[in-house]
Design a protein around this motif. Structure first.
Motif, mmCIF file in Angstrom:
data_model
loop_
_atom_site.group_PDB
_atom_site.id
_atom_site.type_symbol
_atom_site.label_atom_id
_atom_site.label_comp_id
_atom_site.label_asym_id
_atom_site.label_seq_id
_atom_site.Cartn_x
_atom_site.Cartn_y
_atom_site.Cartn_z
ATOM 1 N N ASP A 90 -12.107 -25.636 -44.039
ATOM 2 C CA ASP A 90 -12.568 -26.730 -43.420
ATOM 3 C C ASP A 90 -14.084 -26.969 -43.390
ATOM 4 O O ASP A 90 -14.674 -27.766 -43.444
ATOM 5 C CB ASP A 90 -11.726 -27.282 -42.270
ATOM 6 N N LYS A 150 -8.728 -34.309 -44.804
ATOM 7 C CA LYS A 150 -7.432 -34.221 -44.122
ATOM 8 C C LYS A 150 -6.970 -35.521 -43.534
ATOM 9 O O LYS A 150 -5.907 -36.066 -43.720
ATOM 10 C CB LYS A 150 -7.518 -33.157 -42.937
ATOM 11 N N ASP A 184 -3.883 -32.929 -49.261
ATOM 12 C CA ASP A 184 -5.360 -32.731 -49.069
ATOM 13 C C ASP A 184 -5.905 -32.202 -50.638
ATOM 14 O O ASP A 184 -7.135 -32.646 -50.958
ATOM 15 C CB ASP A 184 -5.574 -31.147 -48.167
#
Length: 219
Positions: free
Chosen positions: A53, A173, A183
């Motif tokens: 992320d 997300k 995703d």
């Protein structure tokens, strides 16, 4: 409540700083360090593989510096949010980092609580900057993005939809949830639309899109 943890990769050639950062991050239940590296050349293939992320990247490293590492990651199609964490507040470093695809620029002398707050904001899709940086960047971004050779018409409906959500600061997300797709599908669309528009990062795409929309409303 099983909230998914956000994955973070650390790239810094100071073992002590990495250790401190890792400890700080591990105190947050919703954040997790999934990999750490002392140099860019080792970090790049893992960034491609893991697509975390968030990547926290040091600017001044031995061998391949943070800027080179950043460029390579973006060239390899890494869509993670990448923030620079550095001691340098030099104007040219800030502008180079942002124009080459960084999603934020933070200074190492920040208070720990502030740093964690900014890391969380970055994961949410916000652009994060240390206060002294904001003015430099505001000036740089006021100039129209020099790339952006592509046209909106070249995008598919889905890509345009995703670009508009990126411009609102949404992460992959959140976009996936909003559009009810995976995703992975969002990442593929993001790669395609950046390539079509000739842009290097989500931040540039967001700024470009805002400029496009502004141009339509103002004569």
């Amino acid at each position: 409540m099983t909230e998914l943890r956000s994955s973070i990769m650390l790239v810094d050639d100071h073992p002590l700083l990495r250790k401190g950062l890792k400890q700080l991050i591990s105190m947050e239940g919703d954040l997790e360090v999934v990999a750490e590296f002392s140099n860019g050349s080792d970090a790049i293939p893992r960034a491609v593989e893991l697509d975390p992320d968030l990547i926290i990247l040091d600017l001044n490293m031995q061998g391949m510096d943070g800027l080179e590492t950043l460029k390579h990651m973006r060239d390899e199609g890494v869509t993670s949010r990448i923030i620079m964490l550095t001691v340098s507040d030099a104007d040219e470093d800030v502008v180079s980092a942002i124009t080459n695809g960084a999603d934020g620029y933070l200074l190492k002398d920040m208070e720990p609580e502030q740093l964690i707050e900014q890391i969380k904001r970055a994961i949410e899709g916000k652009m994060v900057l240390s206060e002294v940086i904001t003015e430099v960047l505001a000036t740089a971004l006021r100039r129209p993005a020099p790339q952006g050779g592509g046209k909106l018409e070249s995008l598919t409906n889905r890509e345009l939809e995703i670009l508009k959500l990126i411009a609102k600061g949404m992460s992959n997300k959140v976009i996936a949830r909003e559009l009810d797709i995976s995703d992975g599908t969002v990442k593929v669309h993001v790669k395609h639309l950046l390539k079509k528009l000739g842009l290097r990062s989500r931040v540039e795409a967001a700024v470009w899109m805002v400029n496009q929309q502004g141009g339509k409303h103002e004569s």
